[in-house]
Design an enzyme around this catalytic site. Structure first.
Site, mmCIF file in Angstrom:
data_model
loop_
_atom_site.group_PDB
_atom_site.id
_atom_site.type_symbol
_atom_site.label_atom_id
_atom_site.label_comp_id
_atom_site.label_asym_id
_atom_site.label_seq_id
_atom_site.Cartn_x
_atom_site.Cartn_y
_atom_site.Cartn_z
ATOM 1 N N LEU A 125 40.014 38.754 -59.884
ATOM 2 C CA LEU A 125 40.737 37.486 -60.026
ATOM 3 C C LEU A 125 42.150 37.561 -59.461
ATOM 4 C CD1 LEU A 125 39.531 36.315 -63.565
ATOM 5 C CD2 LEU A 125 38.531 35.831 -61.324
ATOM 6 N N GLY A 126 42.465 38.634 -58.750
ATOM 7 C CA GLY A 126 43.763 38.707 -58.061
ATOM 8 C C GLY A 126 44.905 39.207 -58.930
ATOM 9 N N SER A 128 46.311 42.127 -59.268
ATOM 10 C CA SER A 128 47.307 42.990 -58.604
ATOM 11 C C SER A 128 48.181 42.163 -57.655
ATOM 12 C CB SER A 128 46.643 44.165 -57.873
ATOM 13 O OG SER A 128 45.838 43.699 -56.818
ATOM 14 N N ALA A 129 47.577 41.247 -56.899
ATOM 15 C CA ALA A 129 48.374 40.409 -55.991
ATOM 16 C C ALA A 129 49.310 39.497 -56.784
ATOM 17 C CB ALA A 129 47.457 39.576 -55.098
ATOM 18 N N ALA A 130 48.822 38.976 -57.923
ATOM 19 C CA ALA A 130 49.661 38.075 -58.728
ATOM 20 C C ALA A 130 50.856 38.829 -59.307
ATOM 21 C CB ALA A 130 48.833 37.435 -59.841
ATOM 22 N N ASP A 171 44.089 37.211 -51.195
ATOM 23 C CA ASP A 171 44.594 37.265 -52.583
ATOM 24 C C ASP A 171 46.088 36.976 -52.610
ATOM 25 O OD1 ASP A 171 42.032 38.175 -52.909
ATOM 26 O OD2 ASP A 171 42.566 39.893 -54.155
HETATM 27 C C1 MEV Z 1 39.277 40.742 -52.916
HETATM 28 O O1 MEV Z 1 39.658 39.707 -53.801
HETATM 29 C C2 MEV Z 1 38.689 40.146 -51.668
HETATM 30 C C3 MEV Z 1 38.205 41.178 -50.649
HETATM 31 O O2 MEV Z 1 37.639 40.417 -49.556
HETATM 32 C C4 MEV Z 1 39.325 42.056 -50.146
HETATM 33 C C5 MEV Z 1 40.316 41.289 -49.280
HETATM 34 O O3 MEV Z 1 39.976 40.267 -48.688
HETATM 35 O O4 MEV Z 1 41.441 41.803 -49.185
HETATM 36 C C6 MEV Z 1 37.101 42.046 -51.209
#
Ligand code: MEV
Length: 337
Positions: A125-126, A128-130, A171
């Site tokens: 669900l993102g 780490s990016a969040a 993400d």
């Molecule tokens: C991860 O949420 C999505 C992936 O396609 C990795 C990415 O796009 O960086 C698995």
């Protein structure tokens, strides 16, 4: 208006008088509707924001002592317990170091960071990016740097590279966007959504590892380049069909695209028995389509519903049938004409 000049003392520049001693930033979760994994190779991917699941970062300036990211604590749902994170994730350490190297940041010796997140980690669900985006935003405010969206994105990607190697950027983009995001060959756009739709996001209860999934797939494709070409071509077709269906408000066709995408990802070994079982249950009970979302190997699945009521019923059913937790999310109609 000119920026106040930092005062210098024996230990170096001090905080400009107008900058705060602490600042906050936030970001939200995302769900990939179509195109995960293929996105890493430049093929299109479509993600939607999940604004109900958020990450907030608070940074406090340190004067003297250790440099960079000094202390990190994290408050995570559902327990709500704050605990120190030691050592802090290398991605966040690199992010803070990069921000502190910016011109105008010399007064800032180090920072303490508090993250409060309702985004379950390792669930696709993102999370780490969040957290990287919330931290970047907080540092931006602390420094009064007014970073452009491109700069914020670059910092989130820096942290994401440490977290899972070769992030496509979907993400990093979707955790800061109020609207759905389409990423294709490094370019971003907002897709048209012809009619409101509802998603159920259900947690299989098993953590997934995007790093492991992306690295494993890369190895598999190195020995099977033909399989890679077939996957990328099939994924691109399904994303393009999904985009047309989304624009036309054809939720039945969009649902079919989701389910086909699940089969493509599952054929590459990215699903689990738990995810497959939730997908099957959703399809047997009113979902227009269902698939794993994000990196896979655990984590969450999504199911498409045409109404709020149908999605709420499906979320309750999936929770009774083995989902650890389930949420509903509205995909609002809108976007370019
Ligand atoms: C991860 O949420 C999505 C992936 O396609 C990795 C990415 O796009 O960086 C698995």
């Amino acid at each position: 208006m000119s920026r106040p000049t930092p005062v210098h003392d024996a230990t170096g520049p001090t905080r400009p008088p107008t900058t705060p001693a602490r600042a906050q930033g936030s970001a939200h979760a995302k769900a990939i509707l179509l195109g995960e994994h293929a996105a890493v190779y430049g093929a299109p991917a479509l993600a939607v924001p999940l604004p109900a699941l958020t990450c907030r970062a608070e940074v406090t300036a340190r004067h003297g002592g250790a440099r960079g990211l000094v202390g990190l604590s994290c408050t995570a749902d559902p327990q709500g317990v704050t605990a120190p994170v030691s050592p802090p994730p290398p991605g966040l350490v690199s992010l803070v170091a990069a921000v502190l190297r910016r011109p105008g940041a010399a007064w800032l010796h180090g920072v303490d960071v508090e993250l409060s997140s309702t985004i379950p980690p390792a669930r696709g669900l993102g999370a780490s990016a969040a957290s990287a985006r919330a931290l970047t935003r907080a540092l931006d405010r602390l420094l009064g740097a007014r970073m452009s969206e491109t700069e914020v994105f670059a910092h989130v990607q820096l942290a994401e590279r440490a977290a899972h190697g070769r992030p496509s950027g979907i993400d990093a983009l979707a955790t800061g966007s109020a609207a759905p995001v389409l990423l294709r060959e490094g370019r971003t756009s907002t897709p048209r959504v012809g009619t409101e739709a509802w998603l159920v996001v259900a947690d299989s209860g098993t953590p997934g590892s995007t790093h492991e999934a992306v690295a494993g797939l890369r190895l598999r494709f190195e020995t099977g380049p033909l399989e890679r070409e077939r996957f990328l071509s099939a994924s691109t077709t399904v994303v393009d069909r999904g985009l047309t269906a989304l624009a036309d408000g054809d939720l039945e066709e969009l649902g079919r695209c989701l389910t086909e995408a699940h089969h493509l990802l599952s054929a590459l070994g990215l699903s689990t028995a738990g995810l497959d079982s939730l997908v099957t249950t959703a399809l047997e009970h009113s979902a227009l389509g269902a698939k794993l979302t994000g990196g896979g190997l655990g984590g969450c699945m999504i199911a498409l519903s045409a109404s709020r009521a149908a999605s709420a019923r499906l979320a309750a059913l999936l929770t009774r049938r083995g989902a650890h937790r389930a949420w509903t999310a509205r995909v609002e109609a809108g976007g370019p004409a």
